[in-house]
Write an enzyme that holds these catalytic residues in place. Sequence first.
Site, PDB file in Angstrom:
ATOM      1  N   CYS A  18       0.684  15.373  41.648  1.00 23.02           N
ATOM      2  CA  CYS A  18       0.282  14.083  42.221  1.00 23.02           C
ATOM      3  C   CYS A  18      -0.668  13.385  41.253  1.00 23.02           C
ATOM      4  CB  CYS A  18      -0.360  14.304  43.592  1.00 23.02           C
ATOM      5  SG  CYS A  18      -0.408  12.807  44.581  1.00 23.02           S
ATOM      6  N   LYS A 211      12.532  13.429  23.495  1.00 24.46           N
ATOM      7  CA  LYS A 211      13.445  12.424  24.063  1.00 24.46           C
ATOM      8  C   LYS A 211      14.704  12.293  23.196  1.00 24.46           C
ATOM      9  CE  LYS A 211       9.585   9.958  26.170  1.00 24.46           C
ATOM     10  NZ  LYS A 211       8.529   8.954  25.941  1.00 24.46           N
ATOM     11  N   GLY A 312       4.041   4.650  32.571  1.00 20.97           N
ATOM     12  CA  GLY A 312       3.268   4.080  33.668  1.00 20.97           C
ATOM     13  C   GLY A 312       3.744   4.656  34.985  1.00 20.97           C
TER      14      GLY A 312
HETATM   15  N1  LIG Z   1       2.773   9.021  32.730  1.00 22.27           N
HETATM   16  C1  LIG Z   1       3.917   8.460  32.329  1.00 22.27           C
HETATM   17  O1  LIG Z   1       3.949   7.257  32.074  1.00 22.27           O
HETATM   18  C2  LIG Z   1       5.158   9.301  32.204  1.00 22.27           C
HETATM   19  C3  LIG Z   1       6.364   8.644  31.828  1.00 22.27           C
HETATM   20  C4  LIG Z   1       7.547   9.393  31.744  1.00 22.27           C
HETATM   21  C5  LIG Z   1       7.513  10.748  32.029  1.00 22.27           C
HETATM   22  N2  LIG Z   1       6.326  11.334  32.360  1.00 22.27           N
HETATM   23  C6  LIG Z   1       6.346  12.785  32.664  1.00 22.27           C
HETATM   24  O2  LIG Z   1       5.985  12.961  34.014  1.00 22.27           O
HETATM   25  C7  LIG Z   1       5.292  14.189  34.148  1.00 22.27           C
HETATM   26  C8  LIG Z   1       3.952  13.932  34.810  1.00 22.27           C
HETATM   27  O3  LIG Z   1       3.201  13.050  34.015  1.00 22.27           O
HETATM   28  P1  LIG Z   1       1.850  12.368  34.539  1.00 22.27           P
HETATM   29  O4  LIG Z   1       1.537  11.291  33.567  1.00 22.27           O
HETATM   30  O5  LIG Z   1       1.972  12.012  35.972  1.00 22.27           O
HETATM   31  O6  LIG Z   1       0.821  13.564  34.335  1.00 22.27           O
HETATM   32  P2  LIG Z   1      -0.573  13.809  35.081  1.00 22.27           P
HETATM   33  O7  LIG Z   1      -1.339  14.739  34.251  1.00 22.27           O
HETATM   34  O8  LIG Z   1      -1.178  12.501  35.462  1.00 22.27           O
HETATM   35  O9  LIG Z   1      -0.106  14.535  36.425  1.00 22.27           O
HETATM   36  C9  LIG Z   1       0.273  15.877  36.543  1.00 22.27           C
HETATM   37  C10 LIG Z   1      -0.384  16.411  37.805  1.00 22.27           C
HETATM   38  O10 LIG Z   1       0.137  17.713  38.078  1.00 22.27           O
HETATM   39  C11 LIG Z   1      -0.935  18.491  38.561  1.00 22.27           C
HETATM   40  N3  LIG Z   1      -0.624  19.910  38.408  1.00 22.27           N
HETATM   41  C12 LIG Z   1      -0.679  20.666  37.304  1.00 22.27           C
HETATM   42  N4  LIG Z   1      -0.313  21.930  37.582  1.00 22.27           N
HETATM   43  C13 LIG Z   1       0.005  21.965  38.870  1.00 22.27           C
HETATM   44  C14 LIG Z   1       0.461  22.988  39.745  1.00 22.27           C
HETATM   45  N5  LIG Z   1       0.657  24.215  39.313  1.00 22.27           N
HETATM   46  N6  LIG Z   1       0.698  22.660  41.032  1.00 22.27           N
HETATM   47  C15 LIG Z   1       0.497  21.405  41.485  1.00 22.27           C
HETATM   48  N7  LIG Z   1       0.067  20.399  40.704  1.00 22.27           N
HETATM   49  C16 LIG Z   1      -0.185  20.682  39.415  1.00 22.27           C
HETATM   50  C17 LIG Z   1      -2.151  18.048  37.768  1.00 22.27           C
HETATM   51  O11 LIG Z   1      -3.332  18.365  38.440  1.00 22.27           O
HETATM   52  C18 LIG Z   1      -1.899  16.527  37.687  1.00 22.27           C
HETATM   53  O12 LIG Z   1      -2.509  15.831  38.750  1.00 22.27           O
HETATM   54  C19 LIG Z   1       5.216  14.792  32.752  1.00 22.27           C
HETATM   55  O13 LIG Z   1       6.302  15.668  32.563  1.00 22.27           O
HETATM   56  C20 LIG Z   1       5.364  13.578  31.859  1.00 22.27           C
HETATM   57  O14 LIG Z   1       5.886  13.901  30.592  1.00 22.27           O
HETATM   58  C21 LIG Z   1       5.161  10.641  32.472  1.00 22.27           C
HETATM   59  N1  LIG Z   2       3.142   9.027  26.076  1.00 25.44           N
HETATM   60  C1  LIG Z   2       4.418   8.450  26.349  1.00 25.44           C
HETATM   61  C2  LIG Z   2       4.593   8.299  27.842  1.00 25.44           C
HETATM   62  C3  LIG Z   2       6.014   8.271  28.269  1.00 25.44           C
HETATM   63  O1  LIG Z   2       6.693   9.438  27.997  1.00 25.44           O
HETATM   64  C4  LIG Z   2       4.504   7.096  25.652  1.00 25.44           C
HETATM   65  O2  LIG Z   2       3.547   6.661  25.014  1.00 25.44           O
HETATM   66  O3  LIG Z   2       5.562   6.478  25.698  1.00 25.44           O
END
Ligand SMILES: NC(=O)c1ccc[n+]([C@@H]2O[C@H](COP(=O)([O-])OP(=O)(O)OC[C@H]3O[C@@H](n4cnc5c(N)ncnc54)[C@H](O)[C@@H]3O)[C@@H](O)[C@H]2O)c1
Ligand SMILES: N[C@@H](CCO)C(=O)O
Length: 437
Positions: A18, A211, A312
Amino acid sequence: MSGKQVTGDPIRVALLGCGVVGSSVATMLTTHADDLSARVGAPLELVGVAVRRLDKDRSDLPVDPALFTTDAADLVTKADVVIEVIGGIDPARDLILSAMKHGASVVTANKALLAEDGPTLYAAADTAGVDLYYEAAVAGAIPILRPIRESLAGDDVRRVLGIVNGTTNFVLDQMDTSGAGLQEVVEEAQALGYAEADPTADVEGFDAAAKAAILASLAFHTRVSGAQVHREGITEVTAADIQAAKDMGCVVKLLAICERSGEGVEEGISVRVHPAMIPRSHPLASVRDAYNAVFVEASAAGRLMFYGKGAGGDPTASAVLGDVVAVARHKVGGGRGPGESAYADLPVRDMGQSLTRYHISIDVADLPGVLAQVATVFAAHDVSIETVRQQVTTGSRANLIVVTHQAPDRALAATVEALAELPIVDAVTSVMRVEGE
Ligand SMILES: NC(=O)c1ccc[n+]([C@@H]2O[C@H](COP(=O)([O-])OP(=O)(O)OC[C@H]3O[C@@H](n4cnc5c(N)ncnc54)[C@H](O)[C@@H]3O)[C@@H](O)[C@H]2O)c1
Ligand SMILES: N[C@@H](CCO)C(=O)O
Ligand code: NA
């Protein structure tokens, strides 16, 4: 909200994580529940949200506080659809595998895990007869994996050129606009919240390489892991490189390049991430700020461009929710969506064999025979020159800009090394690959 009320057995949805993405997914699942249910054809019920800490204030989220749990391992056994947005390899991998074993379809945004160990997950999905969808893993909100996997399944994809990392695109764009150096712009990106406190995964190209592996696997029906992707980040890009590109009518972008070999060449693919100059007239040159875009060339379709936000919370959640609706529909209607396709099993070429073009800037002595000596080095490496431009910088020195035709990258790199050793060469001031013809 839709007026249609759906009845029947609910599809139980579990959310793992979350954070940035998970919060947006939880919000959309809750506030759009009726519309999503109508689109699926059965009620979608959020049955739990796995978090690391229960004591964190989440009162801004419209989610029943009783749904939060720290027991992700238990939660995945009680769902029909599991959304994994924890990130990283472990425990995400085990949780996904357990979810599938218990019959759940999985939606994930985890490019790092897919690039490291995708085949294990695809095999588990096959064994369990469930779906594994991951549109959010590449270029966030942009629909690109489904178009490659489904819309273009009847065509023959020849090349994918992507700007798939928003952070590095922002940094290069700022360098282009302001003439500033890399370090200064990375600090600005951090202050604006674009770049992470530790920007290594982005600036060193690891994120883009993961990617690229996913894109190449789907585009060429061949298993490609992140480790097989040739990777160069943007840390070596200088203000001089950016200026050299400008002088050529080009812009520098960090590209994820997935290519099939051309006519008459032994079948194979090249998958690589590196900075490259592209002409300002190329559609990818207009991708500014932290935006992403993927340019696809297919035999029959021709050239296609997919553009939008690659990161985002909300944009990424849009892609996650699209997958959730798709896999939930399959749960309601029976059957599965298309799974992994690796039948072509093409060899992945190493970088040295990949065909590229170089733009080389050299400071030389301005004396008779210098150009001939330089040209001899190119000829000795079987590299053909496309253009040469010379400018006298001071009375006795000159700057030479050489742009080559396509040649194996190994030959081009060896040419640069040999040039640097010539006594009449003061310095090789910029070397950059050229793409986007
Ligand atoms: N942020 C982006 O814009 C974005 C874009 C594309 C893909 N992603 C992918 O989405 C995924 C999440 O990214 P994010 O930016 O939301 O990361 P984030 O660090 O904001 O969120 C991950 C959450 O998972 C929680 N967590 C970790 N271990 C856990 C466990 N064992 N049980 C329950 N919760 C746990 C953490 O406390 C954290 O709140 C990643 O794989 C990332 O590569 C993110
Ligand atoms: N860190 C990555 C987030 C999306 O995967 C970026 O800058 O595009
Ligand atoms: Na996407």
